[in-house]
Design a protein around this motif. Structure first.
Motif, PDB file in Angstrom:
ATOM      1  N   ARG A  33       0.000  14.895   3.169  1.00  0.00           N
ATOM      2  CA  ARG A  33       1.378  15.353   2.978  1.00  0.00           C
ATOM      3  C   ARG A  33       1.402  16.709   2.275  1.00  0.00           C
ATOM      4  N   ARG A  50       7.102   5.709  -5.536  1.00  0.00           N
ATOM      5  CA  ARG A  50       7.454   6.986  -4.901  1.00  0.00           C
ATOM      6  C   ARG A  50       8.959   7.172  -4.826  1.00  0.00           C
ATOM      7  N   ASN A  51       9.685   6.103  -4.529  1.00  0.00           N
ATOM      8  CA  ASN A  51      11.138   6.185  -4.477  1.00  0.00           C
ATOM      9  C   ASN A  51      11.732   6.467  -5.856  1.00  0.00           C
ATOM     10  N   ALA A  78      11.042  10.122  -6.749  1.00  0.00           N
ATOM     11  CA  ALA A  78      11.895  11.018  -5.971  1.00  0.00           C
ATOM     12  C   ALA A  78      13.304  11.085  -6.572  1.00  0.00           C
ATOM     13  N   SER A 105      13.762  15.590   3.106  1.00  0.00           N
ATOM     14  CA  SER A 105      12.748  14.701   3.659  1.00  0.00           C
ATOM     15  C   SER A 105      12.853  13.269   3.153  1.00  0.00           C
ATOM     16  N   VAL A 106      13.569  13.050   2.057  1.00  0.00           N
ATOM     17  CA  VAL A 106      13.670  11.717   1.461  1.00  0.00           C
ATOM     18  C   VAL A 106      15.142  11.337   1.344  1.00  0.00           C
ATOM     19  N   GLU A 157      13.419  10.225   5.250  1.00  0.00           N
ATOM     20  CA  GLU A 157      12.823   8.902   5.348  1.00  0.00           C
ATOM     21  C   GLU A 157      13.063   8.113   4.071  1.00  0.00           C
ATOM     22  N   SER A 158      13.076   6.823   4.192  1.00  0.00           N
ATOM     23  CA  SER A 158      13.264   5.946   3.040  1.00  0.00           C
ATOM     24  C   SER A 158      11.908   5.643   2.409  1.00  0.00           C
ATOM     25  N   LEU A 159      11.837   5.803   1.111  1.00  0.00           N
ATOM     26  CA  LEU A 159      10.624   5.494   0.367  1.00  0.00           C
ATOM     27  C   LEU A 159      10.822   4.200  -0.403  1.00  0.00           C
TER      28      LEU A 159
END
Length: 299
Positions: free
Chosen positions: A185, A292-293, A296, A88-89, A286-288
């Protein structure tokens, strides 16, 4: 007969013959040896009674179940979120991480246990560093905790691989519909994604259970007295004084019985959570940004 005698029928006969010779016949010999008295040759259940009469023996079965259940739960708890995160990321270097995860599963458990002894054994590199730097008296990665640690880190890739494949077939329009209805989420994960991948999660957990339950090398190396059923079978069959192959065969039958019970439990649970789906709109990573990025990628 000429009409039914085809190449595929011949292949079927050959496969069934090989199955009977190399799988069913050895299992039959184990079952037969477990109920035959070694001296008189009479039919007896003495070996099974002897196993359940002494706590040392049935306690070993409890040890195996504890290690297996805890390792399976931790493997699922680690493999499921990791698979969802990678699907998802957009994670930088995700292809390389996938290769590392697969390699960590392909390495034999015996080698993994030996590697952990080199790091966290009594004379391990990390153990000496911790004891010398912080004045600790850490005794090393031995016993129940060490066995579970090694099994978990070696088995979670199996859950990860299977769940990743299931997530590819998940229709992302369900997620979008839930999001449009105000579902968070975490709510979408627990109410949509987890139920949809539950059959795959149960199947992969069953494979982890079988691998851990039958493993001999890891408990033998780092068990330090915490015996499991494979070690008990080995000791009974290869005893220093005199081996008792009849008793070892009885323990093998108990292991077979436990695995069959777990198989039917898994089938029952999976049958209650079966879904058929076509991924018209597959899940896309998806790009965070921001914190959050970072979290991850740290995960």
């Amino acid at each position: 007969m000429k009409k039914n005698l085809t190449v595929w029928n011949l292949f079927s006969v050959v496969i069934l013959a090989a199955f009977a010779l190399f799988i069913m016949y050895p299992i039959f010999l184990i079952l037969y040896r477990s109920v035959i008295h070694g001296d008189t040759g009479a039919l007896t259940l003495q070996n099974f009674a002897h196993f359940f009469a002494k706590k040392f023996y049935w306690g070993t079965m409890v040890n195996s179940l504890k290690v297996t259940v805890v390792s399976t739960i931790l493997s699922a708890a680690l493999g499921l979120p990791l698979a969802y995160l990678m699907r998802s990321v957009k994670i930088k270097g995700s292809s390389f991480l996938n290769i590392l995860i697969v390699i960590s599963y392909l390495s034999p458990p015996f080698i993994g246990a030996y590697a952990w002894i080199q790091m966290l054994g009594r004379q391990g590199v990390i153990t000496q560093f911790l004891n010398d730097t912080f004045g600790l008296h850490y005794g090393g990665v031995y016993g129940f905790a060490g066995i579970v640690l090694v099994f978990t880190l070696q088995s979670f890739p199996l859950v990860y691989i299977y769940v990743s494949g299931a997530l590819k077939n998940l229709d992302n329009s369900l997620n979008e519909a839930a999001e449009s209805l105000g579902c968070s989420r975490m709510g979408r994960i627990w109410k949509i994604i987890v139920p949809l991948v539950m059959p795959t999660l149960l199947a992969s957990s069953m494979l982890v259970f079988m691998r851990v339950f039958a493993d001999f090398g890891t408990p033998m190396l780092i068990g330090e007295g915490y015996k499991t059923l494979p070690i008990l079978i080995y000791n009974q069959f290869m005893g220093e004084v005199s081996g008792d192959d009849g008793f070892a065969a009885a323990i093998c039958c108990i292991v077979i019985g436990l695995t069959i019970v777990m198989f039917f439990v898994q089938r029952f649970l999976a049958g209650r959570n079966t879904y058929a789906m076509t991924a018209l709109k597959p899940m896309a990573a998806e790009s965070l940004g921001g914190l959050r990025n970072i979290l991850a990628h740290l995960a």
